[in-house]
Design a protein around this motif. Structure first.
Motif, mmCIF file in Angstrom:
data_model
loop_
_atom_site.group_PDB
_atom_site.id
_atom_site.type_symbol
_atom_site.label_atom_id
_atom_site.label_comp_id
_atom_site.label_asym_id
_atom_site.label_seq_id
_atom_site.Cartn_x
_atom_site.Cartn_y
_atom_site.Cartn_z
ATOM 1 N N UNK A 131 0.814 -1.204 0.000
ATOM 2 C CA UNK A 131 0.000 0.000 0.000
ATOM 3 C C UNK A 131 0.855 1.265 0.000
ATOM 4 N N UNK A 132 0.221 2.366 -0.402
ATOM 5 C CA UNK A 132 0.842 3.681 -0.329
ATOM 6 C C UNK A 132 0.115 4.459 0.774
ATOM 7 N N UNK A 133 0.882 4.984 1.709
ATOM 8 C CA UNK A 133 0.307 5.735 2.821
ATOM 9 C C UNK A 133 0.563 7.227 2.641
ATOM 10 N N UNK A 134 -0.214 8.009 3.370
ATOM 11 C CA UNK A 134 0.072 9.444 3.410
ATOM 12 C C UNK A 134 -0.098 9.943 4.851
ATOM 13 N N UNK A 135 0.708 10.941 5.190
ATOM 14 C CA UNK A 135 0.608 11.568 6.502
ATOM 15 C C UNK A 135 0.320 13.041 6.290
ATOM 16 N N UNK A 136 -0.799 13.503 6.808
ATOM 17 C CA UNK A 136 -1.096 14.929 6.788
ATOM 18 C C UNK A 136 -0.441 15.488 8.045
ATOM 19 N N UNK A 137 0.604 16.282 7.841
ATOM 20 C CA UNK A 137 1.407 16.756 8.962
ATOM 21 C C UNK A 137 0.751 17.935 9.678
ATOM 22 N N UNK A 138 0.630 17.791 10.982
ATOM 23 C CA UNK A 138 0.129 18.897 11.805
ATOM 24 C C UNK A 138 1.304 19.769 12.214
ATOM 25 N N UNK A 139 2.464 19.137 12.284
ATOM 26 C CA UNK A 139 3.716 19.837 12.583
ATOM 27 C C UNK A 139 4.837 18.983 11.991
ATOM 28 N N UNK A 140 6.066 19.411 12.215
ATOM 29 C CA UNK A 140 7.190 18.635 11.674
ATOM 30 C C UNK A 140 7.224 17.231 12.254
ATOM 31 N N UNK A 141 6.779 17.063 13.501
ATOM 32 C CA UNK A 141 6.931 15.780 14.182
ATOM 33 C C UNK A 141 5.629 15.035 14.453
ATOM 34 N N UNK A 142 4.477 15.577 14.001
ATOM 35 C CA UNK A 142 3.199 14.897 14.251
ATOM 36 C C UNK A 142 2.311 14.947 13.020
ATOM 37 N N UNK A 143 1.412 13.975 12.917
ATOM 38 C CA UNK A 143 0.504 13.962 11.778
ATOM 39 C C UNK A 143 -0.479 12.819 11.841
ATOM 40 N N UNK A 144 -1.392 12.794 10.860
ATOM 41 C CA UNK A 144 -2.409 11.745 10.788
ATOM 42 C C UNK A 144 -2.100 10.823 9.609
ATOM 43 N N UNK A 145 -1.970 9.542 9.897
ATOM 44 C CA UNK A 145 -1.610 8.533 8.895
ATOM 45 C C UNK A 145 -2.849 7.846 8.349
ATOM 46 N N UNK A 146 -2.898 7.715 7.005
ATOM 47 C CA UNK A 146 -4.007 7.004 6.362
ATOM 48 C C UNK A 146 -3.508 6.320 5.098
ATOM 49 N N UNK A 147 -4.341 5.449 4.540
ATOM 50 C CA UNK A 147 -3.986 4.758 3.296
ATOM 51 C C UNK A 147 -4.391 5.635 2.121
ATOM 52 N N UNK B 232 -3.503 4.661 -1.293
ATOM 53 C CA UNK B 232 -3.838 3.768 -2.404
ATOM 54 C C UNK B 232 -3.457 2.323 -2.071
ATOM 55 N N UNK B 233 -4.217 1.403 -2.630
ATOM 56 C CA UNK B 233 -3.934 -0.017 -2.450
ATOM 57 C C UNK B 233 -4.904 -0.686 -1.489
ATOM 58 N N UNK B 234 -5.324 -1.906 -1.851
ATOM 59 C CA UNK B 234 -6.254 -2.655 -1.003
ATOM 60 C C UNK B 234 -5.539 -3.399 0.118
ATOM 61 N N UNK B 235 -4.245 -3.590 -0.056
ATOM 62 C CA UNK B 235 -3.501 -4.400 0.906
ATOM 63 C C UNK B 235 -3.192 -5.776 0.345
ATOM 64 N N UNK B 236 -3.840 -6.109 -0.780
ATOM 65 C CA UNK B 236 -3.563 -7.379 -1.456
ATOM 66 C C UNK B 236 -2.437 -7.164 -2.463
ATOM 67 N N UNK B 237 -1.659 -8.222 -2.712
ATOM 68 C CA UNK B 237 -0.581 -8.146 -3.689
ATOM 69 C C UNK B 237 -1.160 -8.270 -5.096
ATOM 70 N N UNK B 238 -0.776 -7.333 -5.982
ATOM 71 C CA UNK B 238 -1.283 -7.392 -7.348
ATOM 72 C C UNK B 238 -0.848 -6.184 -8.155
ATOM 73 N N UNK B 239 -1.318 -6.116 -9.378
ATOM 74 C CA UNK B 239 -0.939 -5.004 -10.264
ATOM 75 C C UNK B 239 -2.159 -4.413 -10.962
ATOM 76 N N UNK B 240 -3.275 -4.420 -10.267
ATOM 77 C CA UNK B 240 -4.515 -3.913 -10.849
ATOM 78 C C UNK B 240 -4.552 -2.389 -10.807
ATOM 79 N N UNK B 241 -4.819 -1.770 -11.966
ATOM 80 C CA UNK B 241 -4.972 -0.328 -12.046
ATOM 81 C C UNK B 241 -6.424 0.048 -11.737
ATOM 82 N N UNK B 242 -6.644 1.354 -11.530
ATOM 83 C CA UNK B 242 -8.013 1.807 -11.288
ATOM 84 C C UNK B 242 -8.064 2.859 -10.202
ATOM 85 N N UNK B 243 -9.187 2.936 -9.518
ATOM 86 C CA UNK B 243 -9.353 3.891 -8.431
ATOM 87 C C UNK B 243 -8.333 3.573 -7.335
#
Length: 296
Positions: free
Chosen positions: A73-89, A91-102
């Motif tokens: 998966x690809x994660x992103x962190x929206x940073x509230x400051x240099x040292x803190x933030x909110x982590x979320x997914x 892209x990616x379902x978590x399954x191994x594969x090469x499917x394109x799309x949303x």
């Protein structure tokens, strides 16, 4: 604490902080590049981060993108400051594969490195599938740009011939025209012009040798050919000079011999008025000399 297999690294625009993907600690570490040079850990809320290997930071420093290799998966962190933030997914379902799309329906196969272009395109290098994927953030889509297992230059369309051998990190040129990938198993760094989907081996560093531009191989070959041609030309020139010298020497010798013959004939003719017998002998000598001259 100590790092445990740190992988990708990126800097903020000012170069004052560096974010490091600390894979086996499953953390994002932050290095303060100031005088004190301190190392801290990014504190996040939200989902759990798994095996981070690549990081990329948005131009405004507000969003950090992370490749989670074993989470697929690809994660992103929206940073509230240099040292803190909110982590979320991202892209990616978590399954191994090469499917394109949303983004949240697409699959990845060990995404390893990430690079951001104009905050809109997140380039992803997949280690297991050897594909280069692109997450187009504004539209929320994932597509495959190039690749497949192997080691070959060529086009990068879905049916293209460009191949990679265990992709790892990836970088994008400032103008976005070229991507550069670390191609681990082929021992090469490769460039990829994604505008027209053409891949080429840009730098070769095989067996620990000094890295040289691939084009220099062709240049070297051309130089060698030119040198060989020059050497051959020089050899022919030397041979021609030698032949010319020999011919000149032979001609000079022949001319000298002919001159001597004429001188002898003249002397002979002078002797002929004194003695008829001598004249006959001289005439014979002259004839012989003339024959020798003709033979020369």
């Amino acid at each position: 604490g100590r790092f445990n297999k740190p992988e990708g690294i990126c800097f903020n625009a000012a170069g004052t902080y560096a974010y490091v993907a600390d894979k086996d600690n499953e953390k994002i570490r932050i290095m303060d590049m100031g005088e004190n040079f301190q190392v801290g850990t990014l504190t996040t809320s939200g989902v759990t981060l798994e095996k981070p290997t690549g990081v990329a930071l948005s131009s405004d420093g507000g969003t950090l993108y992370i490749a989670g290799k074993d989470a697929h998966q690809i994660f992103k962190v929206v940073l509230a400051s240099t040292f803190t933030g909110t982590l979320s997914v991202l892209a990616g379902t978590g399954d191994s594969g090469t499917t394109d799309g949303a983004m949240l329906s697409a699959t990845f196969d060990k995404p390893y490195g990430v690079a951001l272009y104009k905050d809109d395109f997140l380039m992803v290098a997949e280690e297991k599938s050897d594909l280069v994927r692109v997450v187009y953030i504004p539209e929320g889509t994932v597509s495959t740009v190039a690749g497949g297992s192997g080691d070959a230059e060529g086009t990068g369309t879905s049916s293209g011939t460009a191949k990679f051998g265990k992709l790892q990190q990836i970088a994008v040129a400032p103008d976005g025209g070229y991507m550069y990938v670390a191609d681990k198993d082929s021992d090469r760094v490769k460039s990829f012009k994604w505008g027209n989907c053409t891949s080429s081996t840009y730098v070769a560093a095989l067996g620990g040798e000094t890295a040289t531009a691939a084009s220099s191989s062709s240049s070297s070959s051309s130089s060698s050919s030119s040198s060989s041609s020059s050497s051959s030309s020089s050899s022919r020139s030397s041979s021609s000079s030698s032949s010319s010298s020999a011919s000149s020497s032979s001609s000079s010798s022949s001319s000298h011999s002919s001159s001597s013959s004429r001188s002898s004939s003249s002397s002979s003719s002078s002797s002929s008025s004194s003695s008829s017998s001598s004249s006959s002998s001289s005439s014979s000598s002259s004839s012989s000399s003339s024959s020798s001259s003709s033979s020369s």
